[in-house]
Design a protein around this motif. Structure first.
Motif, PDB file in Angstrom:
ATOM      1  N   LYS A  54     -11.786  -8.502  -8.506  1.00 38.87           N
ATOM      2  CA  LYS A  54     -11.048  -9.641  -8.946  1.00 38.87           C
ATOM      3  C   LYS A  54     -10.436  -9.473 -10.164  1.00 38.87           C
ATOM      4  O   LYS A  54      -9.751 -10.558 -10.587  1.00 38.87           O
ATOM      5  N   ARG A  55     -10.500  -8.564 -11.097  1.00 36.29           N
ATOM      6  CA  ARG A  55      -9.999  -8.444 -12.298  1.00 36.29           C
ATOM      7  C   ARG A  55      -8.626  -7.494 -12.069  1.00 36.29           C
ATOM      8  O   ARG A  55      -7.843  -7.652 -13.114  1.00 36.29           O
ATOM      9  N   LYS A  56      -8.306  -7.357 -11.000  1.00 36.65           N
ATOM     10  CA  LYS A  56      -7.136  -6.285 -10.818  1.00 36.65           C
ATOM     11  C   LYS A  56      -6.102  -7.069  -9.774  1.00 36.65           C
ATOM     12  O   LYS A  56      -6.566  -8.007  -9.035  1.00 36.65           O
ATOM     13  N   TYR A  57      -4.789  -6.751  -9.650  1.00 32.53           N
ATOM     14  CA  TYR A  57      -3.817  -7.294  -8.706  1.00 32.53           C
ATOM     15  C   TYR A  57      -3.278  -6.004  -7.904  1.00 32.53           C
ATOM     16  O   TYR A  57      -3.071  -4.853  -8.528  1.00 32.53           O
ATOM     17  N   VAL A  58      -3.063  -6.161  -6.632  1.00 34.15           N
ATOM     18  CA  VAL A  58      -2.365  -5.275  -5.820  1.00 34.15           C
ATOM     19  C   VAL A  58      -1.027  -5.816  -5.108  1.00 34.15           C
ATOM     20  O   VAL A  58      -0.916  -7.100  -5.053  1.00 34.15           O
ATOM     21  N   SER A  59       0.126  -5.228  -5.121  1.00 39.52           N
ATOM     22  CA  SER A  59       1.302  -5.428  -4.746  1.00 39.52           C
ATOM     23  C   SER A  59       0.991  -5.855  -3.089  1.00 39.52           C
ATOM     24  O   SER A  59       0.715  -5.007  -2.197  1.00 39.52           O
ATOM     25  N   SER A  60       0.961  -7.149  -2.883  1.00 39.03           N
ATOM     26  CA  SER A  60       0.953  -7.619  -1.360  1.00 39.03           C
ATOM     27  C   SER A  60       2.236  -7.791  -0.583  1.00 39.03           C
ATOM     28  O   SER A  60       2.094  -7.598   0.623  1.00 39.03           O
ATOM     29  N   LYS A  61       3.228  -8.008  -1.339  1.00 43.56           N
ATOM     30  CA  LYS A  61       4.736  -8.312  -0.637  1.00 43.56           C
ATOM     31  C   LYS A  61       5.776  -7.726  -1.577  1.00 43.56           C
ATOM     32  O   LYS A  61       5.606  -8.133  -2.754  1.00 43.56           O
ATOM     33  N   ILE A  62       6.615  -6.999  -0.806  1.00 44.53           N
ATOM     34  CA  ILE A  62       7.931  -6.771  -1.367  1.00 44.53           C
ATOM     35  C   ILE A  62       8.978  -7.712  -0.649  1.00 44.53           C
ATOM     36  O   ILE A  62       9.162  -7.499   0.622  1.00 44.53           O
ATOM     37  N   LEU A  63       9.783  -8.258  -1.550  1.00 47.00           N
ATOM     38  CA  LEU A  63      10.716  -9.045  -0.921  1.00 47.00           C
ATOM     39  C   LEU A  63      12.065  -8.516  -1.197  1.00 47.00           C
ATOM     40  O   LEU A  63      12.625  -8.293  -2.394  1.00 47.00           O
ATOM     41  N   LEU A  64      13.011  -8.189  -0.143  1.00 51.56           N
ATOM     42  CA  LEU A  64      14.249  -7.538  -0.265  1.00 51.56           C
ATOM     43  C   LEU A  64      15.267  -8.564   0.207  1.00 51.56           C
ATOM     44  O   LEU A  64      15.282  -8.868   1.158  1.00 51.56           O
TER      45      LEU A  64
END
Length: 136
Positions: A54-64
């Motif tokens: 919970k201290r980190k973030y991950v790319s969950s969506k790329i909006l094109l």
């Protein structure tokens, strides 16, 4: 130490968001749901908290959808229409896009500006009340 001085040793880097292929032009804190970033690489990325750390973030969506670099972003709080929230993005291509974060899809494309759009503001977080324009 005066009240204007900041003790930088109190701050530590929490995490890095790596994924854009060019420089980042916009960032938006999206409530407790995550962070959105935009870039010259013509993408908007949504970063969610990492379920294993919970201290980190991950790319969950790329909006094109933008055809040129993307600038400022605005957050649409979750509601009946956008149960997971939404993002408004603007950019060099003169477009204003509204994105549904549940699907990662563009739900509105607003055209009308003749020059690069350099700012966007939502009134009270509501999608139907926002302004986008050129800041001089």
């Amino acid at each position: 130490m005066s009240s204007m001085e900041i003790e930088f040793h109190q701050y530590q880097l929490r995490c890095q968001l790596r994924g854009h292929e060019d420089d980042v032009r916009g960032i938006c804190v999206c409530g407790s749901e995550g962070i959105a970033t935009s870039s010259r690489d013509r993408t908007v990325r949504f970063w969610s908290l990492d379920s294993s750390d919970k201290r980190k973030y991950v790319s969950s969506k790329i909006l094109l959808g933008h055809s040129s670099f993307v600038g400022p972003l605005a957050w649409i709080s979750p509601d009946e229409e956008f149960p997971e929230g939404g993002i408004v993005s603007v950019g060099m291509d003169t477009m204003v896009f509204v994105w549904d974060l549940r699907t990662g899809e563009k739900v509105e494309a607003l055209k009308g500006h003749r020059l690069q759009v350099t700012g966007v503001v939502l009134d009270d977080g509501r999608r139907n009340r926002f302004s986008a324009g050129i800041i001089v």
